[in-house]
Design a protein around this motif. Sequence first.
Motif, PDB file in Angstrom:
ATOM      1  N   ILE A  15      16.189  35.544 -49.354  1.00 26.10           N
ATOM      2  CA  ILE A  15      15.144  35.297 -50.335  1.00 26.10           C
ATOM      3  C   ILE A  15      13.895  36.078 -49.955  1.00 26.10           C
ATOM      4  CG2 ILE A  15      13.987  33.497 -51.639  1.00 26.10           C
ATOM      5  CD1 ILE A  15      16.057  31.613 -50.983  1.00 26.10           C
ATOM      6  N   GLY A  16      14.084  37.265 -49.403  1.00 25.73           N
ATOM      7  CA  GLY A  16      13.003  38.209 -49.167  1.00 25.73           C
ATOM      8  C   GLY A  16      11.777  37.550 -48.582  1.00 25.73           C
ATOM      9  N   THR A  17      10.627  37.846 -49.194  1.00 26.55           N
ATOM     10  CA  THR A  17       9.370  37.325 -48.679  1.00 26.55           C
ATOM     11  C   THR A  17       9.174  35.850 -48.969  1.00 26.55           C
ATOM     12  OG1 THR A  17       8.283  38.017 -50.710  1.00 26.55           O
ATOM     13  CG2 THR A  17       8.252  39.562 -48.878  1.00 26.55           C
ATOM     14  N   LEU A  18      10.019  35.264 -49.838  1.00 26.35           N
ATOM     15  CA  LEU A  18       9.845  33.843 -50.152  1.00 26.35           C
ATOM     16  C   LEU A  18      10.148  32.962 -48.955  1.00 26.35           C
ATOM     17  CD1 LEU A  18      11.455  33.637 -53.694  1.00 26.35           C
ATOM     18  CD2 LEU A  18       9.034  33.642 -53.112  1.00 26.35           C
ATOM     19  N   LEU A  19      11.218  33.275 -48.255  1.00 26.59           N
ATOM     20  CA  LEU A  19      11.610  32.462 -47.116  1.00 26.59           C
ATOM     21  C   LEU A  19      11.779  33.284 -45.852  1.00 26.59           C
ATOM     22  CD1 LEU A  19      14.268  30.060 -48.685  1.00 26.59           C
ATOM     23  CD2 LEU A  19      11.866  29.606 -48.233  1.00 26.59           C
ATOM     24  N   GLY A  20      12.233  34.533 -46.033  1.00 29.58           N
ATOM     25  CA  GLY A  20      12.423  35.396 -44.875  1.00 29.58           C
ATOM     26  C   GLY A  20      13.562  34.968 -43.986  1.00 29.58           C
ATOM     27  N   VAL A  21      14.528  34.201 -44.527  1.00 26.27           N
ATOM     28  CA  VAL A  21      15.667  33.768 -43.737  1.00 26.27           C
ATOM     29  C   VAL A  21      16.924  33.934 -44.551  1.00 26.27           C
ATOM     30  CG1 VAL A  21      14.365  32.087 -42.395  1.00 26.27           C
ATOM     31  CG2 VAL A  21      15.440  31.380 -44.527  1.00 26.27           C
ATOM     32  N   VAL A  22      18.070  33.948 -43.873  1.00 26.61           N
ATOM     33  CA  VAL A  22      19.350  34.034 -44.552  1.00 26.61           C
ATOM     34  C   VAL A  22      19.868  32.630 -44.787  1.00 26.61           C
ATOM     35  CG1 VAL A  22      21.731  34.848 -44.398  1.00 26.61           C
ATOM     36  CG2 VAL A  22      19.877  36.231 -43.474  1.00 26.61           C
ATOM     37  N   LEU A  23      20.191  32.342 -46.058  1.00 26.63           N
ATOM     38  CA  LEU A  23      20.739  31.044 -46.409  1.00 26.63           C
ATOM     39  C   LEU A  23      22.169  31.237 -46.881  1.00 26.63           C
ATOM     40  CD1 LEU A  23      17.739  29.638 -48.472  1.00 26.63           C
ATOM     41  CD2 LEU A  23      18.269  29.224 -46.065  1.00 26.63           C
ATOM     42  N   ALA A  24      22.923  30.160 -46.916  1.00 28.26           N
ATOM     43  CA  ALA A  24      24.274  30.207 -47.484  1.00 28.26           C
ATOM     44  C   ALA A  24      24.181  29.727 -48.911  1.00 28.26           C
ATOM     45  CB  ALA A  24      25.212  29.299 -46.691  1.00 28.26           C
ATOM     46  N   ALA A  25      24.477  30.629 -49.875  1.00 29.85           N
ATOM     47  CA  ALA A  25      24.423  30.250 -51.281  1.00 29.85           C
ATOM     48  C   ALA A  25      25.838  30.076 -51.793  1.00 29.85           C
ATOM     49  CB  ALA A  25      23.721  31.345 -52.081  1.00 29.85           C
ATOM     50  N   VAL A  26      25.999  29.251 -52.829  1.00 32.34           N
ATOM     51  CA  VAL A  26      27.334  28.938 -53.302  1.00 32.34           C
ATOM     52  C   VAL A  26      27.473  29.211 -54.787  1.00 32.34           C
ATOM     53  CG1 VAL A  26      28.959  27.074 -53.757  1.00 32.34           C
ATOM     54  CG2 VAL A  26      27.827  27.224 -51.574  1.00 32.34           C
ATOM     55  N   LEU A  27      28.480  29.970 -55.120  1.00 31.63           N
ATOM     56  CA  LEU A  27      29.015  30.039 -56.460  1.00 31.63           C
ATOM     57  C   LEU A  27      30.523  29.846 -56.286  1.00 31.63           C
ATOM     58  CD1 LEU A  27      26.837  32.842 -57.989  1.00 31.63           C
ATOM     59  CD2 LEU A  27      26.703  30.420 -58.391  1.00 31.63           C
ATOM     60  N   THR A  28      31.320  30.093 -57.338  1.00 32.44           N
ATOM     61  CA  THR A  28      32.707  29.641 -57.283  1.00 32.44           C
ATOM     62  C   THR A  28      33.635  30.529 -56.473  1.00 32.44           C
ATOM     63  OG1 THR A  28      32.484  28.675 -59.432  1.00 32.44           O
ATOM     64  CG2 THR A  28      34.682  29.083 -58.725  1.00 32.44           C
ATOM     65  N   LEU A 113      21.285  36.395 -61.742  1.00 33.81           N
ATOM     66  CA  LEU A 113      22.005  35.640 -62.762  1.00 33.81           C
ATOM     67  C   LEU A 113      23.471  35.575 -62.341  1.00 33.81           C
ATOM     68  CD1 LEU A 113      20.553  37.031 -66.121  1.00 33.81           C
ATOM     69  CD2 LEU A 113      19.816  35.019 -64.830  1.00 33.81           C
ATOM     70  N   ALA A 114      24.041  34.386 -62.390  1.00 34.95           N
ATOM     71  CA  ALA A 114      25.414  34.187 -61.934  1.00 34.95           C
ATOM     72  C   ALA A 114      26.225  33.473 -63.007  1.00 34.95           C
ATOM     73  CB  ALA A 114      25.423  33.367 -60.641  1.00 34.95           C
ATOM     74  N   GLY A 115      27.504  33.807 -63.064  1.00 37.29           N
ATOM     75  CA  GLY A 115      28.398  33.166 -64.022  1.00 37.29           C
ATOM     76  C   GLY A 115      29.830  33.274 -63.558  1.00 37.29           C
ATOM     77  N   HIS A 116      30.696  32.539 -64.220  1.00 38.27           N
ATOM     78  CA  HIS A 116      32.117  32.514 -63.872  1.00 38.27           C
ATOM     79  C   HIS A 116      32.859  33.754 -64.348  1.00 38.27           C
ATOM     80  CE1 HIS A 116      32.417  28.378 -62.450  1.00 38.27           C
ATOM     81  NE2 HIS A 116      31.728  27.971 -63.490  1.00 38.27           N
ATOM     82  N   VAL A 117      33.889  34.109 -63.621  1.00 38.37           N
ATOM     83  CA  VAL A 117      34.889  35.035 -64.140  1.00 38.37           C
ATOM     84  C   VAL A 117      35.919  34.252 -64.948  1.00 38.37           C
ATOM     85  CG1 VAL A 117      36.353  34.992 -62.059  1.00 38.37           C
ATOM     86  CG2 VAL A 117      36.383  36.982 -63.564  1.00 38.37           C
ATOM     87  N   ASP A 118      36.222  33.039 -64.530  1.00 34.43           N
ATOM     88  CA  ASP A 118      37.011  32.091 -65.305  1.00 34.43           C
ATOM     89  C   ASP A 118      36.803  30.701 -64.719  1.00 34.43           C
ATOM     90  OD1 ASP A 118      38.987  31.530 -63.191  1.00 34.43           O
ATOM     91  OD2 ASP A 118      39.801  33.502 -63.639  1.00 34.43           O
ATOM     92  N   TYR A 119      37.200  29.692 -65.493  1.00 33.89           N
ATOM     93  CA  TYR A 119      37.056  28.312 -65.040  1.00 33.89           C
ATOM     94  C   TYR A 119      38.018  27.443 -65.837  1.00 33.89           C
ATOM     95  CZ  TYR A 119      34.863  23.706 -64.335  1.00 33.89           C
ATOM     96  OH  TYR A 119      34.631  22.388 -64.048  1.00 33.89           O
ATOM     97  N   LYS A 120      38.883  26.718 -65.123  1.00 35.05           N
ATOM     98  CA  LYS A 120      39.893  25.864 -65.762  1.00 35.05           C
ATOM     99  C   LYS A 120      40.689  26.632 -66.807  1.00 35.05           C
ATOM    100  CE  LYS A 120      37.686  21.379 -65.023  1.00 35.05           C
ATOM    101  NZ  LYS A 120      37.141  20.144 -65.647  1.00 35.05           N
ATOM    102  N   LYS A 121      41.069  27.868 -66.448  1.00 36.21           N
ATOM    103  CA  LYS A 121      41.894  28.743 -67.277  1.00 36.21           C
ATOM    104  C   LYS A 121      41.183  29.230 -68.535  1.00 36.21           C
ATOM    105  CE  LYS A 121      46.251  26.805 -65.585  1.00 36.21           C
ATOM    106  NZ  LYS A 121      47.556  26.226 -65.937  1.00 36.21           N
ATOM    107  N   VAL A 122      39.851  29.065 -68.573  1.00 38.22           N
ATOM    108  CA  VAL A 122      39.048  29.594 -69.670  1.00 38.22           C
ATOM    109  C   VAL A 122      38.323  30.845 -69.174  1.00 38.22           C
ATOM    110  CG1 VAL A 122      37.115  29.141 -71.226  1.00 38.22           C
ATOM    111  CG2 VAL A 122      38.710  27.296 -70.647  1.00 38.22           C
ATOM    112  N   PRO A 123      38.416  31.973 -69.881  1.00 36.47           N
ATOM    113  CA  PRO A 123      37.695  33.168 -69.451  1.00 36.47           C
ATOM    114  C   PRO A 123      36.200  32.887 -69.333  1.00 36.47           C
ATOM    115  CG  PRO A 123      39.269  33.725 -71.158  1.00 36.47           C
ATOM    116  CD  PRO A 123      39.232  32.217 -71.089  1.00 36.47           C
ATOM    117  N   GLY A 124      35.602  33.363 -68.258  1.00 36.06           N
ATOM    118  CA  GLY A 124      34.200  33.095 -68.002  1.00 36.06           C
ATOM    119  C   GLY A 124      33.282  34.091 -68.690  1.00 36.06           C
ATOM    120  N   VAL A 125      31.993  33.768 -68.697  1.00 44.05           N
ATOM    121  CA  VAL A 125      30.999  34.611 -69.339  1.00 44.05           C
ATOM    122  C   VAL A 125      30.971  36.006 -68.717  1.00 44.05           C
ATOM    123  CG1 VAL A 125      29.126  33.800 -67.832  1.00 44.05           C
ATOM    124  CG2 VAL A 125      28.587  34.687 -70.103  1.00 44.05           C
TER     125      VAL A 125
END
Length: 206
Positions: A15-28, A113-125
């Motif tokens: 998060i660059g100058t906001l935090l200056g540390v490496v965090l673990a972020a989660v998407l699917t 901006l983050a979005g799915h490639v698919d989810y529950k067999k539905v094509p993602g955004v």
Amino acid sequence: MTSASWRRWPFPLVIGTLLGVVLAAVLTACAVPPPGKVASPASPSTVSSVAEVPPLAPAKPARLEIPAIGVRTGEIVDLGLAGDGTLQVPRDAITTGWFTGGPAPGETGPAILAGHVDYKKVPGVFVRLKELKTGDEALVHRVDGSTAVFTVYAVERHSKASFPTEKVYGDTTGPELRLITCGGDFDSSTGNYLDNVIAYAKLVRA
């Protein structure tokens, strides 16, 4: 992809100058690369030659359009960090989320901006995100009535072990956009995609 796989889509986050540390972020369905194992920043040959546009005043993103791949979203939801330090996730296949801990699209820095490639067999955004080409446009309609228009200058796919944390989340000199989803092969034994697909874009007009 099963509903169980949706609970974890990790990748590292700076998060660059906001935090200056490496965090673990989660998407699917992508595992967190070990701390410190990040790709080098972009070389001059991979950086867009598009002239920088002055940043816009802060305003939340409302909708996203990417004409080249048929993306036309509804409301963009806020994504923050959960109690365990992971990134909250969009609620379904068609929803796009904006990470509120970083810049808004149009501000200086990389808006995420983050979005799915698919989810529950539905094509993602972002199922067609990997098809983007240099010069394609992404239009972010903002709540203040303005539209930030970004031009894609690179699309990459990285394995979990080589996710380019600094390149994706590090400081930039002007307004940029990152579009992120999962990609590569799907490992049914773990419920994880093996890679991330990342599109990089720069603000060209508003």
